[in-house]
Design an enzyme around this catalytic site. Structure first.
Site, PDB file in Angstrom:
ATOM      1  N   ASN A 196      26.834  41.033  44.133  1.00 58.72           N
ATOM      2  CA  ASN A 196      26.773  42.312  43.409  1.00 58.72           C
ATOM      3  C   ASN A 196      26.765  42.010  41.915  1.00 58.72           C
ATOM      4  OD1 ASN A 196      27.126  44.815  42.272  1.00 58.72           O
ATOM      5  ND2 ASN A 196      29.165  45.181  43.132  1.00 58.72           N
TER       6      ASN A 196
ATOM      7  N   GLU B 215      37.495  45.466  49.684  1.00 50.63           N
ATOM      8  CA  GLU B 215      37.687  44.943  48.336  1.00 50.63           C
ATOM      9  C   GLU B 215      38.940  45.573  47.729  1.00 50.63           C
ATOM     10  OE1 GLU B 215      33.698  43.479  46.483  1.00 50.63           O
ATOM     11  OE2 GLU B 215      33.985  45.579  45.995  1.00 50.63           O
TER      12      GLU B 215
ATOM     13  N   SER C 166      37.310  38.578  43.585  1.00 53.92           N
ATOM     14  CA  SER C 166      37.601  37.250  43.034  1.00 53.92           C
ATOM     15  C   SER C 166      37.275  36.103  43.987  1.00 53.92           C
ATOM     16  CB  SER C 166      39.065  37.171  42.565  1.00 53.92           C
ATOM     17  OG  SER C 166      39.275  38.061  41.481  1.00 53.92           O
TER      18      SER C 166
ATOM     19  N   LYS D 230      26.428  44.060  39.538  1.00 54.61           N
ATOM     20  CA  LYS D 230      26.983  45.158  38.736  1.00 54.61           C
ATOM     21  C   LYS D 230      26.055  45.438  37.535  1.00 54.61           C
ATOM     22  CE  LYS D 230      31.488  43.978  40.509  1.00 54.61           C
ATOM     23  NZ  LYS D 230      32.934  43.998  40.359  1.00 54.61           N
TER      24      LYS D 230
ATOM     25  N   GLY E  60      37.658  41.112  39.856  1.00 57.80           N
ATOM     26  CA  GLY E  60      37.523  40.623  38.487  1.00 57.80           C
ATOM     27  C   GLY E  60      38.821  40.161  37.850  1.00 57.80           C
TER      28      GLY E  60
ATOM     29  N   HIS F 296      31.412  51.597  46.196  1.00 57.12           N
ATOM     30  CA  HIS F 296      32.158  50.558  45.470  1.00 57.12           C
ATOM     31  C   HIS F 296      33.290  51.213  44.682  1.00 57.12           C
ATOM     32  CE1 HIS F 296      33.149  47.343  42.694  1.00 57.12           C
ATOM     33  NE2 HIS F 296      32.563  46.532  43.549  1.00 57.12           N
TER      34      HIS F 296
ATOM     35  N   GLU G 219      34.220  50.825  41.790  1.00 55.12           N
ATOM     36  CA  GLU G 219      33.825  51.206  40.432  1.00 55.12           C
ATOM     37  C   GLU G 219      33.029  52.514  40.433  1.00 55.12           C
ATOM     38  OE1 GLU G 219      32.108  47.394  39.522  1.00 55.12           O
ATOM     39  OE2 GLU G 219      34.124  46.518  39.626  1.00 55.12           O
TER      40      GLU G 219
END
Ligand code: 13P
Length: 250
Positions: free
Chosen positions: A10, A166, A212, A12, A172, A97, A99
């Site tokens: 991904n 996730e 991660s 992003k 991250g 996701h 985000e």
């Protein structure tokens, strides 16, 4: 039941045309031994989809979008439909996701509609779920993820859908859950998918871990029971790291 592993990158909001060279390099490093063991796909930003579709096809990698609108087309400025992603060469699309859920207020109902749109267009949705740090600290991780699975999967979804667990706090940050926590969550997710889709389908659904994942921890995370691959962010931006992660399957 053997589920073929999937390693999805991904990107992003990263990547310019020059980044397409990384997809070419991924293809060069995706040798026969690895191809025999795992599917690799890359999910670039929308601006690169059509170009990346051609590069990925030549490189023998799959292509995925990062989000889609629930409608097939129409007056939705700035949005992209599942049909458009398919036309650009995609076979997958990430939906829900964290985000998207946090930046754009997407609910489980929105995610379910997007997953249904993906299936309508002939794409495989990668449906993301995961708890926040406060939710885990409160002992609510399983409850939260269970509710997300219940709310985000279309009722009659086929077994080729993909779920990605996730944990938000692992994205991250360089932090990952323990292998025991990953095993517990993935076993639980398998049960919840079974409750929703039935045992036959649930046994075939691939459940990815994301958050991660790097070359240095991929082997440990990807050998956990019910972990059928990885959804990789930062480490998917270069061929070296992405193939380093996928190489856990060698
Ligand atoms: P990182 O691998 O950068 O933690 O991102 C994970 C992720 O959100 C993939 O969708």
């Amino acid at each position: 039941m053997t589920r073929r592993p999937l390693v999805a990158g991904n990107w992003k909001m990263n990547g310019l045309r020059a980044s397409l060279a990384e997809i070419e390099a991924m293809g060069a490093a995706y040798d026969d031994a690895l191809r025999a063991r795992a599917d690799l796909i890359v999910c670039p930003p929308a601006t690169l989809m059509a170009l990346a579709g051609d590069v990925a096809a030549r490189a023998g990698l799959g292509l995925g979008g990062q989000d889609c609108h629930a409608a097939p087309g129409g007056a939705h400025t700035g949005d992209i439909s599942a049909e458009m992603l398919k036309d650009a060469g995609a076979s997958y699309v990430i939906v829900g996701h964290s985000e998207r859920r946090s930046d754009h207020g997407e609910t489980d109902g929105d995610v379910r509609a997007k997953a249904a749109a993906a299936l309508r267009a002939g794409l495989t949705p990668i449906i993301c779920v995961g708890e926040t740090r406060p939710e885990r600290d409160a002992g609510d991780a399983l409850t939260v993820v269970g509710a997300q699975i219940d709310g985000s999967l279309p009722a009659d979804a086929p077994s080729h859908i993909v779920i990605a667990y996730e944990p938000v706090w692992a994205i991250g940050t360089g932090l990952t859950p323990t292998v025991d926590d990953v095993a517990a969550m993935h076993a639980f997710a398998r049960e919840r998918i079974e409750a929703r889709l039935g045992r036959g389908k649930s046994a075939e659904v691939r459940i990815l871990y994301g958050g991660s994942v790097k070359p240095s921890n991929a082997r440990e995370l990807l050998r956990v029971a019910n972990v059928d691959g990885a959804l990789v962010g930062g480490a998917s931006l270069t061929a070296k790291d992405f193939i380093g992660v996928a190489s856990a399957y060698r």
